[in-house]
Write a protein that holds these residues in place. Structure first.
Motif, short mmCIF file in Angstrom:
data_model
loop_
_atom_site.label_atom_id
_atom_site.label_comp_id
_atom_site.label_asym_id
_atom_site.label_seq_id
_atom_site.Cartn_x
_atom_site.Cartn_y
_atom_site.Cartn_z
N GLU A 2 0.82 -1.22 0.00
CA GLU A 2 0.00 0.00 0.00
C GLU A 2 0.85 1.27 0.00
O GLU A 2 0.50 2.27 -0.61
CB GLU A 2 -0.91 0.01 1.23
CG GLU A 2 -1.99 -1.06 1.23
CD GLU A 2 -3.23 -0.63 0.49
OE1 GLU A 2 -3.33 0.56 0.14
OE2 GLU A 2 -4.09 -1.49 0.25
N ALA A 3 1.98 1.22 0.67
CA ALA A 3 2.82 2.42 0.84
C ALA A 3 3.32 2.97 -0.48
O ALA A 3 3.60 4.17 -0.59
CB ALA A 3 4.00 2.10 1.75
N ASP A 4 3.42 2.11 -1.51
CA ASP A 4 3.99 2.55 -2.79
C ASP A 4 2.95 2.96 -3.83
O ASP A 4 3.31 3.36 -4.94
CB ASP A 4 4.87 1.45 -3.38
CG ASP A 4 6.25 1.40 -2.74
OD1 ASP A 4 6.54 2.29 -1.92
OD2 ASP A 4 7.02 0.47 -3.06
N LEU A 5 1.66 2.88 -3.51
CA LEU A 5 0.64 3.14 -4.52
C LEU A 5 0.67 4.58 -5.03
O LEU A 5 0.55 4.83 -6.23
CB LEU A 5 -0.75 2.78 -3.97
CG LEU A 5 -0.96 1.28 -3.70
CD1 LEU A 5 -2.35 1.04 -3.12
CD2 LEU A 5 -0.78 0.47 -4.98
N LEU A 40 -5.04 13.98 -16.32
CA LEU A 40 -6.04 15.02 -16.49
C LEU A 40 -7.39 14.47 -16.94
O LEU A 40 -8.43 15.07 -16.66
CB LEU A 40 -5.55 16.06 -17.51
CG LEU A 40 -4.36 16.93 -17.06
CD1 LEU A 40 -3.96 17.90 -18.17
CD2 LEU A 40 -4.70 17.69 -15.78
N GLN A 41 -7.37 13.35 -17.65
CA GLN A 41 -8.62 12.77 -18.13
C GLN A 41 -9.22 11.77 -17.14
O GLN A 41 -10.25 11.18 -17.41
CB GLN A 41 -8.39 12.08 -19.48
CG GLN A 41 -7.97 13.04 -20.59
CD GLN A 41 -7.77 12.32 -21.91
OE1 GLN A 41 -8.67 11.66 -22.41
NE2 GLN A 41 -6.58 12.43 -22.46
N LEU A 42 -8.58 11.62 -16.01
CA LEU A 42 -9.11 10.80 -14.93
C LEU A 42 -9.51 11.75 -13.80
O LEU A 42 -8.69 12.20 -13.02
CB LEU A 42 -8.05 9.79 -14.46
CG LEU A 42 -7.79 8.65 -15.44
CD1 LEU A 42 -6.41 8.04 -15.20
CD2 LEU A 42 -8.85 7.57 -15.31
N ILE A 43 -10.78 12.06 -13.73
CA ILE A 43 -11.29 13.13 -12.87
C ILE A 43 -11.63 12.58 -11.48
O ILE A 43 -12.42 11.64 -11.36
CB ILE A 43 -12.56 13.75 -13.48
CG1 ILE A 43 -12.30 14.15 -14.94
CG2 ILE A 43 -13.03 14.94 -12.66
CD1 ILE A 43 -13.56 14.25 -15.77
N PRO A 44 -11.03 13.13 -10.41
CA PRO A 44 -11.40 12.69 -9.06
C PRO A 44 -12.90 12.80 -8.87
O PRO A 44 -13.52 13.80 -9.25
CB PRO A 44 -10.64 13.67 -8.16
CG PRO A 44 -9.45 14.09 -8.99
CD PRO A 44 -9.97 14.15 -10.40
N PHE A 59 -14.27 4.70 -1.37
CA PHE A 59 -12.92 5.28 -1.36
C PHE A 59 -12.88 6.44 -2.36
O PHE A 59 -12.31 6.35 -3.44
CB PHE A 59 -11.90 4.19 -1.72
CG PHE A 59 -10.46 4.60 -1.61
CD1 PHE A 59 -10.06 5.76 -0.94
CD2 PHE A 59 -9.47 3.80 -2.17
CE1 PHE A 59 -8.73 6.13 -0.86
CE2 PHE A 59 -8.13 4.15 -2.09
CZ PHE A 59 -7.76 5.32 -1.44
N ASP A 60 -13.50 7.56 -1.97
CA ASP A 60 -13.64 8.72 -2.86
C ASP A 60 -12.45 9.67 -2.78
O ASP A 60 -12.18 10.41 -3.73
CB ASP A 60 -14.91 9.50 -2.51
CG ASP A 60 -16.17 8.69 -2.81
OD1 ASP A 60 -16.05 7.61 -3.43
OD2 ASP A 60 -17.27 9.12 -2.41
N SER A 61 -11.75 9.69 -1.67
CA SER A 61 -10.61 10.58 -1.50
C SER A 61 -9.66 9.96 -0.48
O SER A 61 -9.98 8.97 0.17
CB SER A 61 -11.07 11.97 -1.03
OG SER A 61 -11.69 11.89 0.24
N ASP A 62 -8.50 10.56 -0.34
CA ASP A 62 -7.49 10.00 0.56
C ASP A 62 -7.95 9.96 2.01
O ASP A 62 -7.48 9.12 2.79
CB ASP A 62 -6.19 10.81 0.45
CG ASP A 62 -5.49 10.58 -0.87
OD1 ASP A 62 -5.83 9.60 -1.57
OD2 ASP A 62 -4.60 11.38 -1.22
N CYS A 122 -5.39 3.95 -6.02
CA CYS A 122 -5.71 5.17 -5.26
C CYS A 122 -7.20 5.48 -5.36
O CYS A 122 -7.97 4.70 -5.91
CB CYS A 122 -4.86 6.33 -5.79
SG CYS A 122 -3.08 6.07 -5.57
N SER A 123 -7.63 6.62 -4.81
CA SER A 123 -9.05 6.95 -4.76
C SER A 123 -9.66 7.00 -6.15
O SER A 123 -8.98 7.24 -7.14
CB SER A 123 -9.25 8.29 -4.04
OG SER A 123 -8.52 9.32 -4.69
N LYS A 124 -10.98 6.76 -6.21
CA LYS A 124 -11.67 6.55 -7.49
C LYS A 124 -11.70 7.80 -8.36
O LYS A 124 -11.77 8.93 -7.87
CB LYS A 124 -13.07 6.01 -7.27
CG LYS A 124 -14.05 6.98 -6.65
CD LYS A 124 -15.41 6.32 -6.38
CE LYS A 124 -15.37 5.31 -5.26
NZ LYS A 124 -16.70 4.97 -4.73
#
Length: 402
Positions: free
Chosen positions: A114-117, A131-135, A257-260, A334-336
């Protein structure tokens, strides 16, 4: 007579060794000549004005294309000569029935866990800026394609995002096959069998069902000696993400898992229900007695069903003209994030019952494997709409088969 026989046998042995040596030399030369074959085929296919599917379908099919420009004639002859030799050596490589088996998996493999993701995300070579992967928490109506900024479509994307999950696995089963069925194409992670490195992919909750005749058997209920009702939460991902029950036993599913800084809601014990390698689909279940979680997911599923029908009714008639699609995934574990685009081609896979497979250039990254793929106007059945992201080849993505 005995001496003569021995000399003849020796001579025969020497001749046999010479023949084998020549054969090895020929095979080595053939191997060197075929190194650039795939690139040549991709080049020819990309400039071909034919009506057939543009994805990689094997040397023999590409050579049969008739409408090749005059600039490609010389290259075509050279490619045909090499391809004919390859076909003679291995017909499995060009098996038309398995032409849908293309691309490489998009799992995120992390030896550092997990630490390296986040490190993998910052060092990504496929989409350095993402840029084309929008949080998901930044997604707005304006992110939709011009002319399609529809509130129902926006609501559908948000509903899918709510149900999207991250899948992490810490075991690669020894039972994974060496090759995809009836081909000589290496199966996903066949070179990592037995590995315990963390890998991450994506998936989605597709429904819930109450266990009418079954009480919860979780450790918490057992320790408190109580009987509570339980529910099965149904999930879908790609078969190459979770291959069998051995891998399922080492699988964890993270929801919301929407954000950190999202709270960790994790399924730590999932059950493998079924898996189809050729279609690249895997079904998982999770049993829970957490009524608050059940109610939350039930509300999300009902919201998805409601808005899905509205979008289907609006776009079904023009779906092959609009070619709208979107994917919600967990890039690099990481987050979606949400990616919007258009699908490219739709193929009918005859030997799998005329089921469909889509190709697209909509943005994905390692970690996107197993994410649900939504081609707008095609999701007419909630319970059976199971297209997931399967892989990428030469810049073109492909879905599972359904």
């Amino acid at each position: 007579m005995i001496r003569t026989y021995i000399m003849d046998g020796t001579e025969l042995q020497e001749n046999l060794h010479t023949s084998i040596s020549r054969l090895c030399t020929m095979l080595k030369e053939l191997s060197e000549k075929t190194v650039g074959l795939e690139a040549k085929i991709d080049n020819l296919t990309s400039r071909c004005c034919c009506k057939r599917d543009e994805s990689l379908i094997g040397p023999s099919d590409v050579i049969k294309q008739k409408e090749i420009s005059s600039d490609d004639q010389n290259a075509g002859e050279e490619t045909k000569e090499i391809a004919d030799k390859v076909i003679c050596q291995s017909k499995d490589l060009c098996n038309v029935d398995n032409s849908h088996v293309v691309g490489h998996h998009e799992l995120e493999i992390s030896e550092g866990g997990e630490a390296d993701l986040h490190k993998h995300m910052s060092e990504c070579k496929k989409n350095p800026d993402h840029l084309q992967l929008i949080p998901v928490y930044q997604f707005k109506l304006d992110h939709l394609l011009s002319g399609y900024r529809d509130t129902h479509l926006y609501d559908l994307i948000k509903a899918v995002a709510d149900l999207t999950v991250r899948i992490s696995v810490k075991m690669t089963s020894e039972r994974r096959p060496q090759f995809w069925p009836n081909t000589t194409l290496p199966y996903s992670l066949s070179d990592k069998k037995g590995s315990k490195n963390l890998r991450t992919g994506s998936g989605r909750v597709i429904g819930l069902v109450k266990n009418e005749d079954e009480q919860c058997s979780c450790s918490n209920c057992q320790s408190l000696d109580r009987a509570r009702s339980s529910w099965k939460i149904k999930l879908v991902t790609a078969a190459h993400v979770v291959f069998d029950d051995i891998e399922a036993s080492q699988t964890r599913v993270r929801l919301f898992f929407d954000s950190d800084d999202s709270p960790k809601v994790v399924f730590d014990r999932v059950n493998l229900i079924n898996v189809n390698i050729e279609r690249d689909i895997c079904r998982l279940d999770y049993n829970t007695c957490d009524i608050s979680l059940v109610e939350k997911l039930d509300h999300m599923c009902k919201r998805y069903t409601d808005v899905r029908k509205k979008v289907f009714d609006k776009y079904n008639a023009t779906r092959d003209e609009d070619k709208l699609m979107f994917i919600v995934s967990h890039p690099h574990g990481c987050s979606k994030r949400i990616s919007i685009g258009r699908w490219k081609d739709k193929k009918s896979i005859l030997h799998l019952g005329n089921k469909n497979q889509f190709t697209y250039t909509t943005c994905t990254c390692p970690g996107s494997s197993g994410a649900s793929v939504h081609c707008v106007g095609y999701d007419m059945s909630y319970d059976k709409y199971w297209y997931v992201h399967s892989g990428c080849s030469s810049g073109v993505n492909n879905s599972s088969v359904d």
